[in-house]
Scaffold this motif. Structure first.
Motif, short mmCIF file in Angstrom:
data_model
loop_
_atom_site.label_atom_id
_atom_site.label_comp_id
_atom_site.label_asym_id
_atom_site.label_seq_id
_atom_site.Cartn_x
_atom_site.Cartn_y
_atom_site.Cartn_z
N LYS A 89 0.85 -1.20 -0.13
CA LYS A 89 -0.01 -0.03 0.07
C LYS A 89 0.74 1.26 0.02
O LYS A 89 0.62 2.29 -0.74
CB LYS A 89 -0.86 0.21 1.19
N LEU A 90 1.97 1.20 0.79
CA LEU A 90 2.75 2.29 1.07
C LEU A 90 3.71 2.65 -0.24
O LEU A 90 3.84 3.65 -0.74
CB LEU A 90 3.52 2.32 2.12
N GLY A 91 3.64 1.40 -1.22
CA GLY A 91 4.47 1.66 -2.28
C GLY A 91 3.84 2.45 -3.36
O GLY A 91 4.48 2.47 -4.36
N SER A 92 2.64 2.58 -3.26
CA SER A 92 1.87 3.60 -4.34
C SER A 92 2.45 5.10 -4.22
O SER A 92 2.19 5.90 -5.24
CB SER A 92 0.59 3.35 -3.96
N HIS A 93 3.29 5.49 -3.18
CA HIS A 93 3.58 6.86 -3.02
C HIS A 93 5.09 6.95 -3.99
O HIS A 93 5.67 5.84 -3.97
CB HIS A 93 3.94 7.23 -1.78
N PRO A 94 5.23 7.81 -4.78
CA PRO A 94 6.47 7.87 -5.52
C PRO A 94 7.70 8.03 -5.00
O PRO A 94 8.64 7.93 -5.35
CB PRO A 94 6.05 9.38 -6.48
N GLN A 95 7.65 8.24 -3.43
CA GLN A 95 8.83 8.36 -2.75
C GLN A 95 9.03 7.19 -1.80
O GLN A 95 9.71 7.45 -0.72
CB GLN A 95 8.95 9.78 -1.97
N HIS A 97 7.41 4.04 10.86
CA HIS A 97 8.51 3.72 10.34
C HIS A 97 9.32 2.99 11.01
O HIS A 97 10.11 2.06 10.91
CB HIS A 97 9.08 4.84 9.66
N ARG A 98 9.90 3.47 12.31
CA ARG A 98 10.69 3.28 13.37
C ARG A 98 12.30 3.11 13.27
O ARG A 98 12.75 2.89 14.01
CB ARG A 98 10.20 1.52 13.77
N ASP A 99 12.65 3.36 12.02
CA ASP A 99 14.00 3.54 11.89
C ASP A 99 14.47 4.54 11.10
O ASP A 99 15.08 4.39 10.05
CB ASP A 99 14.55 2.09 11.56
N ILE A 100 14.09 5.78 11.24
CA ILE A 100 14.32 6.79 10.45
C ILE A 100 15.84 7.68 11.00
O ILE A 100 16.07 7.73 11.94
CB ILE A 100 13.34 8.04 10.46
N LYS A 101 16.60 7.37 9.64
CA LYS A 101 18.10 7.87 10.03
C LYS A 101 18.60 8.08 8.53
O LYS A 101 17.86 7.83 7.50
CB LYS A 101 18.95 6.93 10.83
N PRO A 102 19.75 8.69 8.53
CA PRO A 102 20.37 9.29 7.14
C PRO A 102 20.33 7.99 6.17
O PRO A 102 20.28 8.30 5.09
CB PRO A 102 21.83 9.79 7.52
N ALA A 103 20.90 6.99 6.80
CA ALA A 103 21.09 5.70 6.01
C ALA A 103 19.88 4.94 5.43
O ALA A 103 19.98 4.40 4.24
CB ALA A 103 21.96 4.49 6.73
N ASN A 104 18.60 5.52 6.00
CA ASN A 104 17.63 5.10 5.42
C ASN A 104 16.74 5.68 4.45
O ASN A 104 15.52 5.70 4.15
CB ASN A 104 16.49 4.42 6.62
N ILE A 105 17.35 6.93 4.11
CA ILE A 105 16.91 7.88 2.99
C ILE A 105 17.66 8.12 2.08
O ILE A 105 18.76 8.43 2.22
CB ILE A 105 16.48 9.08 4.00
N ILE A 106 17.17 7.87 0.67
CA ILE A 106 18.07 7.95 -0.15
C ILE A 106 17.70 9.09 -1.32
O ILE A 106 16.31 9.43 -1.38
CB ILE A 106 17.96 6.62 -1.30
N ARG A 107 18.64 9.97 -1.56
CA ARG A 107 18.50 10.93 -2.63
C ARG A 107 18.48 10.21 -3.91
O ARG A 107 19.68 10.03 -4.51
CB ARG A 107 19.52 12.13 -2.44
N ARG A 108 17.31 10.16 -4.65
CA ARG A 108 17.31 9.80 -5.91
C ARG A 108 17.88 10.62 -6.93
O ARG A 108 18.38 11.76 -6.58
CB ARG A 108 15.90 9.42 -6.27
N ARG A 109 18.15 10.06 -7.93
CA ARG A 109 18.95 10.87 -9.08
C ARG A 109 18.32 11.89 -9.62
O ARG A 109 19.12 12.76 -10.11
CB ARG A 109 19.49 10.07 -10.53
N ASP A 110 17.08 12.19 -9.52
CA ASP A 110 16.09 13.27 -9.77
C ASP A 110 16.01 14.36 -8.93
O ASP A 110 15.40 15.34 -8.89
CB ASP A 110 15.03 12.93 -10.26
N GLY A 111 16.64 14.00 -7.80
CA GLY A 111 17.08 15.07 -6.46
C GLY A 111 15.85 14.66 -5.33
O GLY A 111 15.92 15.16 -4.39
N LYS A 112 15.00 13.83 -5.67
CA LYS A 112 13.73 13.50 -4.89
C LYS A 112 14.37 12.49 -3.67
O LYS A 112 15.34 11.75 -3.93
CB LYS A 112 12.59 12.95 -5.29
N ILE A 113 13.84 12.73 -2.51
CA ILE A 113 14.27 11.82 -1.49
C ILE A 113 13.47 10.58 -1.40
O ILE A 113 12.14 10.62 -1.78
CB ILE A 113 14.23 12.38 0.01
N VAL A 114 13.73 9.43 -1.01
CA VAL A 114 12.97 8.22 -1.06
C VAL A 114 13.22 7.67 0.27
O VAL A 114 14.33 7.30 0.71
CB VAL A 114 13.50 6.94 -2.13
N LEU A 115 12.21 7.12 1.12
CA LEU A 115 11.99 6.67 2.55
C LEU A 115 12.17 5.21 2.29
O LEU A 115 11.34 4.52 1.65
CB LEU A 115 10.92 7.26 3.43
#
Length: 422
Positions: free
Chosen positions: A90-96, A158-176
């Motif tokens: 369900k969450l994967g329907s979000h683009p980020q 989410h329970r584990d938000i930290k820098p290693a679990n957020i990716i800056r995609r090549r288009d500049g958007k972040i992905v959780l």
């Protein structure tokens, strides 16, 4: 999901972690579920490993596979695994948020197959010993919270938000990525003792989450600690950094950052020790942060004098600590924003400087000029690295790509040129 496997588990009660430790991770070249060809290993954690695989049913399209080895296996474990997979779908329907492509079990181990996100995680942006500017931190927090708002609206922590679990995609958007809930697969042993893994990372995880009582505002605490890390350059993980605590266990960090009272107040409320005193929703934090971008009165606090005939070339470094100014006097000057002190003067152009751009990491400065050239400078030394020639008239503008591998220049010769790092 194999019903016969569930029945076998029901007869035996459960499989404990001692049994699971005997199950090896898939080797490179292994084919899982008769479909996913393991190419390489991405990482290893306490709950299993992550791999890149090629999907043989989808023209060898690459995907990410997470192997999960829970503390114990039982029919209840399988049920929880299925429920968590439903949440991820369900969450994967979000683009980020990565799209869930499949989930299965093989050799008594769970596997999650997700969209592979190309880019760099935020450990490349938030680093120990490096402070980011306040505006940059506000924008980053807003980016994260806008995705987290969607997650919480779907009743997921989410329970584990930290820098290693957020990716800056090549288009500049972040992905959780890497939702902690899917790791929290639980089981009851034969004597009905509930075995529950504590999910989270020290320094980011608040006390109530450590006590297995996570709330939506537990994620907000983690985002706030990321903001503190970015502003101070100090990793909040007490194993490698950390902050002193007040007697009431509040985090002491303001004296280690150059930060406005308004932003500090917002972050302090995000990381309150008592979860009842924090912002209770990502929406509320977003509103508070966006208020910091509302128009305010402006007061001239410093005048920098040395240039003449200034052009429209005044970029800040990504961390907000350095201002670069280009001028018709053919020079570029670098200024320390905290003091107004001139750091260096860059000389090399034979005509006025038209535009400047910092690389995303702030290490390189590109300049363009009426002399029809682009020059590349090392910020730390002021040394000219290279001159790019190709335009036949004034070069009016210059910019870096997000991955720093490409420079784009625009000229009065009616061309745009793309320069790729070799």
């Amino acid at each position: 999901m194999s019903q016969s496997w569930i029945k076998n588990l029901s007869r035996s009660g459960y499989i404990n972690n001692k049994d699971l430790r005997k199950i090896p991770s898939p080797m490179i070249g292994t084919i899982l579920n008769s479909r996913y060809h393991i190419i390489r290993k991405l990482g290893q954690g306490g709950f299993g490993a992550t791999f890149i695989a090629a999907d043989r049913w989808q023209n060898n399209q690459h995907c990410a596979i997470k192997q999960l080895k829970p503390d114990a296996l039982s029919p209840e474990t399988l049920y929880l695994f299925e429920k968590e997979a439903e949440f991820l779908f369900k969450l994967g329907s979000h683009p980020q948020i990565p799209q869930l492509l499949a989930h299965f079990q093989e050799e008594r181990v769970f596997y999650i197959v997700q969209e592979l996100i190309e880019g760099n995680d935020l450990t490349q942006e938030i680093k120990r010993g490096q402070r980011l500017g306040e505006t940059q931190v506000i924008k980053l927090l807003i980016e994260i919270l806008e995705v987290l708002e969607y997650v919480h609206q779907n009743q997921v922590i989410h329970r584990d938000i930290k820098p290693a679990n957020i990716i800056r995609r090549r288009d500049g958007k972040i992905v959780l990525i890497d939702f902690g809930g899917i790791k929290q697969v639980r089981a009851r042993s034969a004597n009905s003792t509930l075995l529950t893994a504590i999910i989270g990372t020290p320094g980011y995880m608040p006390i109530e989450q450590f006590n297995n009582n996570a709330h939506f505002c537990s994620d907000i605490h983690a985002v706030g600690m990321m903001g503190i890390f970015a502003l101070t350059g100090i990793d909040p993980d007490p194993r490698i950094g950390g902050f002193p605590k007040r007697p009431q266990a509040e985090t002491l960090w303001r004296d280690k950052a150059q930060v406005s009272q308004q932003l500090a107040d917002v972050i302090d409320k995000m990381v309150k020790f008592d979860y009842r005193q924090r912002y209770q929703s990502a929406t509320a934090v977003l509103a508070a942060l966006k208020c910091l971008f509302l128009p305010h009165n402006w007061l001239c606090v410093r005048t920098l004098q040395e240039h003449y005939l200034p052009h429209d070339a005044f970029p800040f470094s990504p961390d907000g600590q350095i201002l670069a100014s280009g001028s018709g006097d053919k020079t570029i000057k670098l200024w320390q924003m905290s003091t107004g002190r001139k750091i260096s003067t860059l000389k090399g152009h034979s005509d006025g400087v038209a535009s400047l751009a910092f690389s995303p990491d702030g290490q390189i400065l590109a300049s363009c000029s009426s002399d029809a050239t682009i020059k590349i400078w090392q910020v730390s030394t002021g040394r000219e690295i290279r001159t790019l020639k190709g335009h036949s008239d004034v070069v009016m503008s210059v910019a870096f790509s997000p991955d720093e591998q490409i420079i784009v220049s625009g000229s009065s010769d009616n061309t745009i040129k793309i320069w790729q790092r070799q």
